[in-house]
Design a protein around this motif. Structure first.
Motif, PDB file in Angstrom:
ATOM      1  N   VAL A   1      21.946   6.866  16.865  1.00 54.00           N
ATOM      2  CA  VAL A   1      20.907   6.257  16.044  1.00 54.00           C
ATOM      3  C   VAL A   1      19.545   6.628  16.636  1.00 54.00           C
ATOM      4  CG1 VAL A   1      19.962   4.044  15.270  1.00 54.00           C
ATOM      5  CG2 VAL A   1      22.436   4.333  15.503  1.00 54.00           C
ATOM      6  N   PRO A   2      18.618   7.120  15.822  1.00 58.19           N
ATOM      7  CA  PRO A   2      17.287   7.458  16.350  1.00 58.19           C
ATOM      8  C   PRO A   2      16.610   6.221  16.949  1.00 58.19           C
ATOM      9  CG  PRO A   2      17.560   8.323  14.133  1.00 58.19           C
ATOM     10  CD  PRO A   2      18.733   7.421  14.400  1.00 58.19           C
ATOM     11  N   PRO A   3      15.789   6.411  17.960  1.00 59.34           N
ATOM     12  CA  PRO A   3      15.151   5.252  18.600  1.00 59.34           C
ATOM     13  C   PRO A   3      14.172   4.537  17.677  1.00 59.34           C
ATOM     14  CG  PRO A   3      14.306   7.308  19.517  1.00 59.34           C
ATOM     15  CD  PRO A   3      15.413   7.668  18.580  1.00 59.34           C
ATOM     16  N   ASN A   4      14.191   3.205  17.730  1.00 51.13           N
ATOM     17  CA  ASN A   4      13.217   2.378  17.015  1.00 51.13           C
ATOM     18  C   ASN A   4      12.059   2.015  17.921  1.00 51.13           C
ATOM     19  OD1 ASN A   4      14.631   2.153  14.563  1.00 51.13           O
ATOM     20  ND2 ASN A   4      15.958   0.591  15.430  1.00 51.13           N
ATOM     21  N   ASP A   5      12.345   2.000  19.196  1.00 47.56           N
ATOM     22  CA  ASP A   5      11.402   1.554  20.210  1.00 47.56           C
ATOM     23  C   ASP A   5      10.868   2.765  20.964  1.00 47.56           C
ATOM     24  OD1 ASP A   5      10.083   0.296  22.282  1.00 47.56           O
ATOM     25  OD2 ASP A   5      11.788  -0.907  22.916  1.00 47.56           O
TER      26      ASP A   5
ATOM     27  N   GLY B   1      11.476  16.900  21.694  1.00 46.86           N
ATOM     28  CA  GLY B   1      11.010  17.870  20.704  1.00 46.86           C
ATOM     29  C   GLY B   1      12.162  18.604  20.043  1.00 46.86           C
ATOM     30  N   HIS B   2      13.149  18.985  20.837  1.00 50.06           N
ATOM     31  CA  HIS B   2      14.317  19.687  20.296  1.00 50.06           C
ATOM     32  C   HIS B   2      15.028  18.825  19.257  1.00 50.06           C
ATOM     33  CE1 HIS B   2      17.705  22.458  20.230  1.00 50.06           C
ATOM     34  NE2 HIS B   2      18.502  21.407  20.330  1.00 50.06           N
ATOM     35  N   LEU B   3      15.043  17.515  19.502  1.00 51.73           N
ATOM     36  CA  LEU B   3      15.715  16.589  18.583  1.00 51.73           C
ATOM     37  C   LEU B   3      14.787  16.085  17.483  1.00 51.73           C
ATOM     38  CD1 LEU B   3      17.723  14.619  21.266  1.00 51.73           C
ATOM     39  CD2 LEU B   3      18.619  16.300  19.639  1.00 51.73           C
ATOM     40  N   LYS B   4      13.582  16.646  17.425  1.00 50.08           N
ATOM     41  CA  LYS B   4      12.586  16.300  16.398  1.00 50.08           C
ATOM     42  C   LYS B   4      12.182  14.821  16.472  1.00 50.08           C
ATOM     43  CE  LYS B   4      13.285  20.314  13.870  1.00 50.08           C
ATOM     44  NZ  LYS B   4      13.561  21.185  14.969  1.00 50.08           N
TER      45      LYS B   4
ATOM     46  N   SER C   1      24.178   4.485  20.571  1.00 45.92           N
ATOM     47  CA  SER C   1      25.379   5.330  20.461  1.00 45.92           C
ATOM     48  C   SER C   1      25.791   5.547  19.015  1.00 45.92           C
ATOM     49  CB  SER C   1      26.541   4.697  21.215  1.00 45.92           C
ATOM     50  OG  SER C   1      26.231   4.600  22.579  1.00 45.92           O
ATOM     51  N   ALA C   2      26.399   6.705  18.776  1.00 45.96           N
ATOM     52  CA  ALA C   2      26.921   7.031  17.443  1.00 45.96           C
ATOM     53  C   ALA C   2      28.117   6.138  17.140  1.00 45.96           C
ATOM     54  CB  ALA C   2      27.338   8.494  17.393  1.00 45.96           C
ATOM     55  N   GLU C   3      28.335   5.901  15.875  1.00 46.43           N
ATOM     56  CA  GLU C   3      29.461   5.060  15.467  1.00 46.43           C
ATOM     57  C   GLU C   3      30.787   5.816  15.486  1.00 46.43           C
ATOM     58  OE1 GLU C   3      28.848   2.711  11.972  1.00 46.43           O
ATOM     59  OE2 GLU C   3      26.777   2.260  12.532  1.00 46.43           O
ATOM     60  N   ILE C   4      30.730   7.155  15.385  1.00 46.34           N
ATOM     61  CA  ILE C   4      31.954   7.953  15.418  1.00 46.34           C
ATOM     62  C   ILE C   4      31.872   8.986  16.528  1.00 46.34           C
ATOM     63  CG2 ILE C   4      32.431   7.657  12.938  1.00 46.34           C
ATOM     64  CD1 ILE C   4      31.329  10.527  12.553  1.00 46.34           C
ATOM     65  N   GLU C   5      33.016   9.363  17.072  1.00 48.77           N
ATOM     66  CA  GLU C   5      33.053  10.367  18.122  1.00 48.77           C
ATOM     67  C   GLU C   5      32.439  11.675  17.628  1.00 48.77           C
ATOM     68  OE1 GLU C   5      36.905  10.961  19.865  1.00 48.77           O
ATOM     69  OE2 GLU C   5      37.098   8.837  20.372  1.00 48.77           O
ATOM     70  N   GLY C   6      31.548  12.222  18.429  1.00 56.60           N
ATOM     71  CA  GLY C   6      30.906  13.480  18.073  1.00 56.60           C
ATOM     72  C   GLY C   6      29.769  13.341  17.080  1.00 56.60           C
ATOM     73  N   GLY C   7      29.449  12.096  16.697  1.00 55.35           N
ATOM     74  CA  GLY C   7      28.378  11.859  15.737  1.00 55.35           C
ATOM     75  C   GLY C   7      27.016  11.750  16.401  1.00 55.35           C
TER      76      GLY C   7
ATOM     77  N   HIS D   1      21.112  10.630  27.482  1.00 52.98           N
ATOM     78  CA  HIS D   1      21.773   9.328  27.624  1.00 52.98           C
ATOM     79  C   HIS D   1      20.885   8.203  27.086  1.00 52.98           C
ATOM     80  CE1 HIS D   1      25.571  10.164  29.470  1.00 52.98           C
ATOM     81  NE2 HIS D   1      25.057  10.722  30.555  1.00 52.98           N
ATOM     82  N   LEU D   2      19.591   8.268  27.367  1.00 54.20           N
ATOM     83  CA  LEU D   2      18.673   7.244  26.852  1.00 54.20           C
ATOM     84  C   LEU D   2      18.657   7.230  25.331  1.00 54.20           C
ATOM     85  CD1 LEU D   2      15.543   7.567  29.196  1.00 54.20           C
ATOM     86  CD2 LEU D   2      17.513   6.014  29.412  1.00 54.20           C
TER      87      LEU D   2
END
Length: 156
Positions: free
Chosen positions: A80-84, A25-28, A71-77, A122-123
């Motif tokens: 990618v939002p989950p598709n599944d 929820g926090h991450l919308k 995982s993000a493509e850049i450090e601190g980024g 982490h997930l």
């Protein structure tokens, strides 16, 4: 799945659901249909899992296996939002959790909540392998735990 009955007294299933939903929820992220498998186990079981999946034959507090790479493509980024809707699996050890909570003078329920929030992140592709990623992940943990009425776990 509660392999260790000591988790019953902690209320792991309800606690984990609350922690995971608060994180999503926090991450919308729409929690509708989201699925996380949870194993509440002991140190022997988590040490075996840690050996099998991370080549570290020792117990740890919590392990997570995302269903897909996010995982993000850049450090601190941002990852990618989950598709599944199937986010992945979490295993958590009662022995290590209880020991860490006692050593820190914390309630085991609060510490377990923190570890479930941490594993859920982490997930979702967050990690703490470098300073930028760790700062992002810890900031989110602190915010989520604050919304749940829990203290910042990174303050001694």
């Amino acid at each position: 799945m509660l392999e260790d009955p000591r988790w019953d007294a902690v209320g792991l299933a309800a606690l984990a659901e609350t922690a995971a939903q608060a994180t999503l929820g926090h991450l919308k992220i729409d929690v509708t249909g989201c699925e996380i498998s949870l194993i509440g186990c002991d140190d022997d079981r988590i040490a075996a899992l840690n050996a099998d999946f991370r080549a570290k034959a020792k117990p740890t507090n919590v392990l997570s296996w995302p269903s897909e790479e996010r995982s993000a493509e850049i450090e601190g980024g941002q990852p990618v939002p989950p598709n599944d809707p199937e986010l992945g699996d979490i295993a958590i050890s009662f022995d290590t959790c209880a020991r860490e909570a006692a050593d820190a003078g914390k309630d085991i329920k609060d510490h377990t909540t923190h570890l479930v929030v941490h594993a859920t992140l982490h997930l979702l592709g967050y990690d703490h392998e470098n300073d930028a990623d760790a700062t992002l992940m810890e900031t989110i943990e602190i915010e989520v735990l604050g919304k749940l009425g829990l203290d910042n776990p990174y303050v001694e």
